[in-house]
Design a protein around this motif. Structure first.
Motif, short mmCIF file in Angstrom:
data_model
loop_
_atom_site.label_atom_id
_atom_site.label_comp_id
_atom_site.label_asym_id
_atom_site.label_seq_id
_atom_site.Cartn_x
_atom_site.Cartn_y
_atom_site.Cartn_z
N LEU A 59 12.94 -2.34 52.65
CA LEU A 59 14.06 -1.56 52.14
C LEU A 59 13.78 -0.09 52.39
O LEU A 59 13.01 0.54 51.66
N THR A 78 18.58 3.27 52.02
CA THR A 78 19.18 2.05 51.48
C THR A 78 18.78 1.86 50.02
O THR A 78 19.60 1.48 49.18
N SER A 93 22.07 -8.64 50.14
CA SER A 93 21.88 -7.82 51.34
C SER A 93 20.67 -8.30 52.15
O SER A 93 20.67 -8.24 53.39
N ALA A 94 19.64 -8.79 51.46
CA ALA A 94 18.48 -9.34 52.17
C ALA A 94 18.88 -10.58 52.97
O ALA A 94 18.46 -10.76 54.12
N ALA A 107 20.75 -9.46 56.02
CA ALA A 107 19.85 -8.89 57.03
C ALA A 107 19.09 -10.00 57.76
O ALA A 107 18.96 -9.98 59.00
N ILE A 131 16.61 -3.93 55.68
CA ILE A 131 17.97 -3.90 55.14
C ILE A 131 18.55 -2.51 55.41
O ILE A 131 18.15 -1.53 54.78
N THR A 145 24.25 -2.61 56.28
CA THR A 145 24.23 -4.00 55.79
C THR A 145 24.44 -4.04 54.29
O THR A 145 25.19 -4.89 53.78
N LEU A 146 23.79 -3.13 53.57
CA LEU A 146 23.97 -3.09 52.12
C LEU A 146 25.42 -2.78 51.77
O LEU A 146 26.01 -3.42 50.90
N THR A 192 27.58 -5.72 52.32
CA THR A 192 27.32 -6.79 51.36
C THR A 192 27.95 -6.51 50.01
O THR A 192 28.57 -7.39 49.41
#
Length: 450
Positions: free
Chosen positions: A202, A206, A228-229, A232, A240, A244-245, A248
């Motif tokens: 992370l 992020t 989010s993980a 990813a 991440i 992407t976060l 999500t």
């Protein structure tokens, strides 16, 4: 009905296959030492420590009320107490359960205690949703110690919990988790095997956005991290990314830093938008502060200041409204507090504006700081002691209630400032009335006019 059987089965599944449970469940502390935040409750010798059998002091009451915002660990603490004391853990929610379900749990607890000596922790979430009669049904179990009742509420228990239950319970107030608390939890979840086991990393930007998304809510933080993980990993990424976060959690990263310049810039923009009567701009900046996880009490304090600084006597109702909003925010917290803050922001933005009160106290303070003060006139000094009359104190004072109109022609300002005029009212809103009154009052004080 035996809800504890389902709880036990779920725990058994988790032990055999930890990945089957949500990350927030897998990262649930197993001991008090693993709990993040709430250090004021976790010190050695605290009532909570004694409740789980640590130390030599008495265990205390068998009923506990946990009061705090969502995501601060109320369910977690109840679970830890049951584990530490080797008791059955039964969880009910006041939203879906009623007296029938509560009695079923209590009957099961009595059978378990009598049948195989196993005591029960009953965790009742959102107890404030129970009616008085429903809360009354808990009293026999508490008084007879058939269960260790741990009840949670996000509302002030002095208003939402009946007095007999409140008096028999240990009240523990949980505080919102700090960013450092949530950051520590996230990093543990990333690294530990029961969490994500190092599958992803992370990066700082992020992480910062995730902390804003969480807003001090540990469960929200872990849920967002897990989602989010997973996204990813599905993309084949080891990190991440902020994008992407954002995808999500379906939220844009707001340019706002609660500990940096943006914190003060956005707060300043909110107040200046209210001062400028731009209600839409004010709501925009309010939304940015809320979305960034700003403490609602900080926002409410700024609104109270604005009510006096920028509105004042142009709308005397503005300050009581802002104070009421601050009290409501302190009682209810987010997410509902957003409605209260919106209510107050709109009212203040659309209120008539006057900074006359601000300028008045500023001018008076400037004189005082410069030493332009003078002695209190003798007739205004305290005369309630022996010898005051000989000194001339309180002599010649005219009691305003004894004269027509209630305004006596006498001097109140001290020597050196007798001609000062600190308050200059505007003609905006309700202050126009004060503008009409103030000069007439000053004339009467000087003995001019009738």
């Amino acid at each position: 009905m035996e809800p504890d059987l389902f709880t036990a089965a779920a725990e058994d599944r988790q032990e055999k296959d930890p990945s089957s449970s949500p990350l927030a469940v897998r990262m649930r502390p197993r001991t008090l030492d693993e709990v993040v935040g709430q250090q004021h409750l976790l010190r050695q010798g605290s009532p909570l420590r004694r409740l789980v059998g640590e130390g030599s002091g008495p265990a205390g009451p068998s009923s506990v009320l946990l009061w705090g915002p969502p995501g601060t660990g109320k369910t977690t603490l109840a679970y830890v107490v049951s584990k530490a004391t080797d008791k059955r853990f039964v969880e009910l929610s006041a939203i879906t359960a009623g007296v029938k379900e509560v009695r079923s749990v209590i009957d099961g607890a009595r059978r378990a205690s009598g049948g195989y000596g196993k005591e029960t922790v009953l965790f009742l979430d959102e107890i404030h949703r129970f009616s008085k009669a429903q809360q009354d049904s808990l009293l026999p179990a508490v008084e007879n110690r058939w269960v260790t009742l741990i009840a949670a509420t996000t509302e002030n228990p002095y208003f939402s919990v009946i007095s007999p239950l409140l008096s028999r319970s240990l009240l523990l107030t949980l505080e919102s988790l700090t960013d450092d608390d949530v950051r520590d939890l996230l990093r543990r979840a990333l690294a530990e095997e029961r969490g994500l086991g190092g599958a992803v990393t992370l990066p700082g930007d992020t992480e910062s956005h995730l902390l804003r998304v969480a807003g001090g809510d540990a469960r929200r933080a872990l849920t967002a991290l897990e989602a989010s993980a997973g996204a990813a990993i599905d993309k084949g990424e080891k990190e991440i990314s902020l994008a992407t976060l954002e995808e999500t959690v379906d939220r844009a990263a707001v340019a706002y830093d609660r500990d940096g310049d943006q914190h003060y810039d956005v707060a300043s923009a909110l107040i200046k938008s209210i001062r400028g009567s731009d209600v839409d701009a004010a709501l925009h900046y309010l939304a940015r502060m809320i979305d960034a996880g700003e403490d609602p009490r900080f926002i409410a304090r700024r609104l109270m200041i604005s009510a006096s600084e920028d509105i004042g006597l142009a709308d005397p109702a503005a300050l009581p409204l802002a104070v009421a909003a601050a009290q409501a925010v302190a009682m209810i917290g987010f997410p509902e507090a957003a409605l209260t803050l919106s209510h107050a922001t709109i009212a203040l933005a659309l209120a008539p504006k006057s900074n006359a009160a601000t300028l008045a106290i500023g001018a008076a303070l400037e004189d005082v700081k410069k030493g332009v003060a003078g002695q209190v006139p003798a007739h205004l000094r305290d005369g309630h002691y022996k010898g005051a009359a000989k000194l001339g104190h309180a002599q010649g004072y005219v009691y305003p209630h004894d004269v027509p109109g209630g305004i006596a022609a006498q001097r109140y300002l001290p020597d050196g400032v007798e001609d000062r005029r600190y308050y200059t009212p505007t003609r905006y809103g309700a202050e126009a009335r004060y503008a009409d009154v103030v000069e007439k009052v000053r004339e009467r004080l000087r003995g001019e006019g009738s």
